[in-house]
Scaffold this active site. Structure first.
Site, PDB file in Angstrom:
ATOM      1  N   CYS A   1      -5.421  -2.774   3.046  1.00  0.00           N
ATOM      2  CA  CYS A   1      -5.139  -2.495   4.382  1.00  0.00           C
ATOM      3  C   CYS A   1      -6.193  -3.324   5.160  1.00  0.00           C
ATOM      4  O   CYS A   1      -6.199  -4.632   4.899  1.00  0.00           O
ATOM      5  CB  CYS A   1      -5.511  -0.852   4.605  1.00  0.00           C
ATOM      6  SG  CYS A   1      -5.216  -0.572   6.548  1.00  0.00           S
TER       7      CYS A   1
ATOM      8  N   GLU B   1       0.843  -1.263   0.060  1.00  0.00           N
ATOM      9  CA  GLU B   1       0.098   0.122  -0.114  1.00  0.00           C
ATOM     10  C   GLU B   1       0.925   1.333  -0.056  1.00  0.00           C
ATOM     11  O   GLU B   1       2.063   1.484   0.766  1.00  0.00           O
ATOM     12  CB  GLU B   1      -0.827   0.156   1.323  1.00  0.00           C
ATOM     13  CG  GLU B   1      -1.725   1.073   1.470  1.00  0.00           C
ATOM     14  CD  GLU B   1      -2.711   1.210   2.685  1.00  0.00           C
ATOM     15  OE1 GLU B   1      -3.390   1.898   2.979  1.00  0.00           O
ATOM     16  OE2 GLU B   1      -2.209   0.242   3.548  1.00  0.00           O
TER      17      GLU B   1
ATOM     18  N   LYS C   1      -9.785   1.601  -3.275  1.00  0.00           N
ATOM     19  CA  LYS C   1     -10.097   0.850  -1.942  1.00  0.00           C
ATOM     20  C   LYS C   1     -11.538   1.350  -1.586  1.00  0.00           C
ATOM     21  O   LYS C   1     -11.871   2.494  -1.885  1.00  0.00           O
ATOM     22  CB  LYS C   1      -9.327   1.702  -0.725  1.00  0.00           C
ATOM     23  CG  LYS C   1      -9.550   0.762   0.762  1.00  0.00           C
ATOM     24  CD  LYS C   1      -8.667   1.363   1.445  1.00  0.00           C
ATOM     25  CE  LYS C   1      -8.693   0.696   3.056  1.00  0.00           C
ATOM     26  NZ  LYS C   1      -7.828   1.196   4.021  1.00  0.00           N
TER      27      LYS C   1
END
Length: 521
Positions: free
Chosen positions: A388, A277, A338
């Site tokens: 995440c 990320e 995301k």
């Protein structure tokens, strides 16, 4: 005692100590038996409570001890890296744990109240209540189900059930067995087990255990159907180990990250290279001249592809936390944005901007990606992304399995756990990936900044892992899988509603049961 039992439940998710390793109790590993003992202690405390109110208080203390220790690493992100005063950071962790513990306080109150009305099937009633609390914590107010008790059941006797009922189903079964164990201990030692009331509790527990055993053993010896191999893909997972305090600093961490990841993306020869990320910590327009174009050109031809974590967007369009995929013939590059954003980190809840302004974290309000998004297709494999803590939400990942013919063959997650220092967050994150691998019968790739970077096979076993807090390129092979598990089939179609309906049906049947003479609330 309730706080201590909660602490033991936190320890069962990822053992935090370097002791007892000669007994096979390894740091960072889940301990299914410790989780059962911790929850059994809570049920004994609830049974010994003199009122529903006292049971709720004990349930809240249990939840406070469990949850505050489970994600105590949030203190590091807020204080060490966010600059929040230590007292306020500690208070924030306790406030979050205390607020989420209210779910468990509520179900403990209801459990005690229902036990006074109907003592039959008391263990299965506790399982249903616990399931409701876990679902509420994982789904309401954007959801934060980190540390659900089912994660402790990896490597335990309930693991074969995961492909059928998933994390929440296994959590309910674990809670039911803990309640039955508490009833057995009461009957054996006479703690509240005397007289007709104790006999009713014992008979109810035995009936509950028998029902769960029939279902559990049946599923245990009839493993979830598994698909077939879709071939092997060579992968390299990059772990740059860029210090979090430097990661977004233009004079130190940013040039270091651009140099290291640029070199690795050019040098590695695996069929697929994955960076973590925000491995590239700048917007493409902010990068040194030619850097982004060189990455695109590197993978514009040949037999290699790359997945790179990078923020995208502009002030006018808004920003996204994204993964960009480069491969021959892919114009424009593949992109994943995301979807499930982190409160306070990637979006600011109403009335809390004052809190985020106290921290020096270079994140703010991001745009959400769609659900589901296209897979990255490469060399016969379909790769589905999460970023995440998105891999917590299996019901969202299940949307990719609605059409079995187009379902992902490999799952991958890119993360930056450097926010949390050297605490157990990375070990817990690895257990989450193992759970998703078992739920969907898919291998899971983890590419992180500081660890745990790992390859998990479709059976939930770690086949390759990089040492944490080192800069390393982890190379290995991963076998893609086709087909879908029973869990992915029903969750893709119905979401988690079947579990909610089942829990409510069990409790409604118990509430409508005959009330023992003389019982009162």
């Amino acid at each position: 005692m309730a706080l201590l039992a909660g602490a033991l439940q936190a320890f069962s998710l990822a053992w935090p100590f370097d002791i007892f390793d000669s007994w096979g109790v390894l740091r960072g590993q889940p301990l299914w038996w410790l989780q059962w003992l911790a929850l059994t202690a809570l049920v004994l405390l609830l049974q010994a409570s003199t009122s529903a109110r006292q049971a709720a208080w004990r349930g809240w203390l249990f939840g406070l001890g469990w949850l505050s220790l489970t994600f105590g690493w949030l203190y590091t992100s807020m204080h060490t890296y966010g600059g929040l005063p230590a007292a306020l950071a500690l208070l924030a962790v306790l406030a979050l744990a205390g607020a989420l513990a209210l779910y468990y306080a509520a179900v403990c109150w209801c459990f005690k109240a229902l036990a006074l009305i109907n003592k039959a099937w008391i263990a299965i009633n506790f399982a249903a209540f616990w399931l409701l609390a876990e679902l509420a914590r994982g789904l309401l107010l954007t959801g934060f189900g980190w540390g659900a008790i089912g994660y402790a059941q990896l490597d335990g006797p309930l693991e074969p059930l995961i492909g059928w009922v998933g994390l929440y189903g296994v959590s309910a079964v674990a809670a039911g067995f803990a309640a039955w164990l508490a009833l057995a201990l009461q009957a054996s030692f006479g703690a509240g087990g005397r007289g007709n009331s104790g006999a009713a509790s014992w008979r109810g527990g035995a009936l509950s255990l028998a029902g769960m055993a029939v279902v559990g053993l049946g599923l245990h010896f009839v493993p979830a159907p598994q698909g077939s191999s879709t071939g092997v893909l060579g992968v390299t997972l990059l772990q740059g180990n860029i210090a979090q305090e430097e990661k977004f600093e233009s004079g130190s961490g940013v040039p270091k990250a651009l140099r290291w990841y640029g070199e690795q993306l050019r040098a590695n020869r695996s069929a697929l290279v994955i960076s973590p990320e925000t491995a590239v910590p700048l917007l493409p327009a902010q990068l040194p001249e030619g850097y982004w174009q060189a990455l695109q050109q590197r993978f514009a031809s040949g037999e290699q592809a790359a997945l790179v974590g990078v923020p995208l967007g502009s002030y006018d369009e808004g920003y996204t936390n994204s993964v960009v995929g480069f491969k021959p013939g892919q114009v424009p590059p593949w992109r994943y944005d995301k979807h499930h954003l982190v409160p306070f980190g990637e979006f600011i809840p109403p009335w809390f901007r004052w809190f985020t302004e106290l921290m020096h974290i270079p994140l703010g309000d991001f745009n959400r990606g769609a659900l589901p998004q296209p897979t990255f297709d490469w060399q016969g494999q379909r790769l589905a992304a999460t970023i995440c803590y998105e891999n917590l939400f299996s019901e969202e990942l299940a949307a990719q399995f609605a059409n079995p013919a187009l379902a992902p063959t490999i799952l991958f997650n890119v993360s930056n756990l450097g926010w949390f220092g050297e605490h157990l967050a990375m070990d817990q994150h690895l257990q989450i990936a193992r759970m998703r691998a078992l739920e969907f019968d898919r291998p899971f790739l983890l590419a992180t900044n500081t660890g745990q970077t790992a390859i998990v096979n479709h059976r939930g076993r770690v086949t390759h892992a990089a040492a944490p807090h080192t800069a390393v390129a982890l190379t290995g092979e991963v076998q893609g899988r086709s087909g879908i598990t029973p869990y992915s089939a029903w969750v893709a179609r119905f979401g988690l509603w079947p579990l909610l309906v089942l829990a409510l049906a069990v409790l409604l049947a118990a509430a409508l049961g005959r009330r023992p003479q003389g019982a009162s609330l």
